[in-house]
Write a protein that holds these residues in place. Structure first.
Motif, PDB file in Angstrom:
ATOM      1  N   GLN A   1      -1.930  10.996  -9.251  1.00 36.79           N
ATOM      2  CA  GLN A   1      -3.199  10.277  -9.340  1.00 36.79           C
ATOM      3  C   GLN A   1      -3.652   9.854  -7.942  1.00 36.79           C
ATOM      4  OE1 GLN A   1      -4.960   9.567 -12.231  1.00 36.79           O
ATOM      5  NE2 GLN A   1      -3.469  10.846 -13.301  1.00 36.79           N
ATOM      6  N   SER A   2      -4.888   9.424  -7.848  1.00 37.13           N
ATOM      7  CA  SER A   2      -5.385   8.901  -6.579  1.00 37.13           C
ATOM      8  C   SER A   2      -4.975   7.431  -6.435  1.00 37.13           C
ATOM      9  CB  SER A   2      -6.904   9.001  -6.514  1.00 37.13           C
ATOM     10  OG  SER A   2      -7.505   8.131  -7.458  1.00 37.13           O
ATOM     11  N   ARG A   3      -5.038   6.943  -5.225  1.00 42.02           N
ATOM     12  CA  ARG A   3      -4.758   5.524  -4.959  1.00 42.02           C
ATOM     13  C   ARG A   3      -5.696   4.653  -5.785  1.00 42.02           C
ATOM     14  NH1 ARG A   3      -5.687   3.863   1.090  1.00 42.02           N
ATOM     15  NH2 ARG A   3      -3.683   4.847   1.392  1.00 42.02           N
TER      16      ARG A   3
ATOM     17  N   ALA B   1       1.235   6.733  -6.781  1.00 40.47           N
ATOM     18  CA  ALA B   1       0.125   7.654  -7.009  1.00 40.47           C
ATOM     19  C   ALA B   1       0.594   9.100  -6.862  1.00 40.47           C
ATOM     20  CB  ALA B   1      -1.017   7.352  -6.041  1.00 40.47           C
TER      21      ALA B   1
ATOM     22  N   ILE C   1      -4.718   4.406  -9.459  1.00 40.01           N
ATOM     23  CA  ILE C   1      -3.570   3.526  -9.693  1.00 40.01           C
ATOM     24  C   ILE C   1      -4.007   2.064  -9.638  1.00 40.01           C
ATOM     25  CG2 ILE C   1      -1.331   2.778  -8.771  1.00 40.01           C
ATOM     26  CD1 ILE C   1      -1.322   5.539 -10.159  1.00 40.01           C
ATOM     27  N   ILE C   2      -4.811   1.715  -8.654  1.00 40.20           N
ATOM     28  CA  ILE C   2      -5.291   0.335  -8.519  1.00 40.20           C
ATOM     29  C   ILE C   2      -6.152  -0.043  -9.715  1.00 40.20           C
ATOM     30  CG2 ILE C   2      -6.734  -1.217  -7.140  1.00 40.20           C
ATOM     31  CD1 ILE C   2      -5.681   0.351  -4.650  1.00 40.20           C
TER      32      ILE C   2
ATOM     33  N   LEU D   1       0.830  -1.202   0.000  1.00 37.19           N
ATOM     34  CA  LEU D   1       0.000   0.000   0.000  1.00 37.19           C
ATOM     35  C   LEU D   1       0.869   1.258   0.000  1.00 37.19           C
ATOM     36  CD1 LEU D   1      -2.815   1.196   0.019  1.00 37.19           C
ATOM     37  CD2 LEU D   1      -2.794   1.033   2.510  1.00 37.19           C
ATOM     38  N   ASP D   2       1.948   1.239   0.742  1.00 37.89           N
ATOM     39  CA  ASP D   2       2.877   2.376   0.744  1.00 37.89           C
ATOM     40  C   ASP D   2       3.457   2.604  -0.652  1.00 37.89           C
ATOM     41  OD1 ASP D   2       2.487   2.844   3.444  1.00 37.89           O
ATOM     42  OD2 ASP D   2       4.310   1.760   4.072  1.00 37.89           O
ATOM     43  N   ARG D   3       3.794   1.511  -1.335  1.00 35.62           N
ATOM     44  CA  ARG D   3       4.340   1.630  -2.695  1.00 35.62           C
ATOM     45  C   ARG D   3       3.297   2.170  -3.671  1.00 35.62           C
ATOM     46  NH1 ARG D   3       7.364  -3.729  -4.339  1.00 35.62           N
ATOM     47  NH2 ARG D   3       7.827  -2.446  -6.151  1.00 35.62           N
ATOM     48  N   VAL D   4       2.053   1.726  -3.504  1.00 37.10           N
ATOM     49  CA  VAL D   4       0.962   2.229  -4.351  1.00 37.10           C
ATOM     50  C   VAL D   4       0.780   3.728  -4.106  1.00 37.10           C
ATOM     51  CG1 VAL D   4      -1.545   2.143  -4.744  1.00 37.10           C
ATOM     52  CG2 VAL D   4      -0.247   0.024  -4.538  1.00 37.10           C
ATOM     53  N   ASP D   5       0.792   4.139  -2.851  1.00 37.58           N
ATOM     54  CA  ASP D   5       0.641   5.556  -2.518  1.00 37.58           C
ATOM     55  C   ASP D   5       1.791   6.390  -3.071  1.00 37.58           C
ATOM     56  OD1 ASP D   5      -1.776   5.134  -1.234  1.00 37.58           O
ATOM     57  OD2 ASP D   5      -0.878   5.025   0.774  1.00 37.58           O
ATOM     58  N   GLU D   6       3.019   5.873  -3.013  1.00 39.46           N
ATOM     59  CA  GLU D   6       4.172   6.579  -3.575  1.00 39.46           C
ATOM     60  C   GLU D   6       4.019   6.755  -5.079  1.00 39.46           C
ATOM     61  OE1 GLU D   6       7.693   4.424  -2.474  1.00 39.46           O
ATOM     62  OE2 GLU D   6       7.383   4.783  -0.331  1.00 39.46           O
TER      63      GLU D   6
END
Length: 81
Positions: A60-62, A55, A65-66, A48-53
């Motif tokens: 973009q929003s989380r 984004a 990206i998902i 989740l931290d990597r996704v937020d980074e």
């Protein structure tokens, strides 16, 4: 005087009403939000931290990206490395 039967109500409306009941077994999972469905997703804190980074880097929003990752996986398949 002629006796006539009353007109029967549309069974389509009745079927739609009944199939919309929560216990009908016909409901798709997730909460409907416009053209999309809200789902629940469990993800490790590290990922989740990597996704937020990512984004933040892309502006973009989380959720965007998902969604993009899922779309790419579905359209192009998963690649083994």
């Amino acid at each position: 005087m002629v006796i006539t039967k009353p007109k029967t109500k549309s069974t389509d409306a009745t079927d739609t009403f009944i199939s919309g009941a929560p216990d009908s077994g016909n409901q798709a999972k997730g909460v409907r939000k416009g053209n999309k469905r809200q789902i629940s997703l469990t993800i490790t804190p590290a990922l989740l931290d990597r996704v937020d980074e990512l984004a933040a880097e892309l502006g973009q929003s989380r959720a965007a990206i998902i969604n993009m990752a899922i779309y790419r996986a579905v359209e192009h398949g998963l690649i083994k490395e």
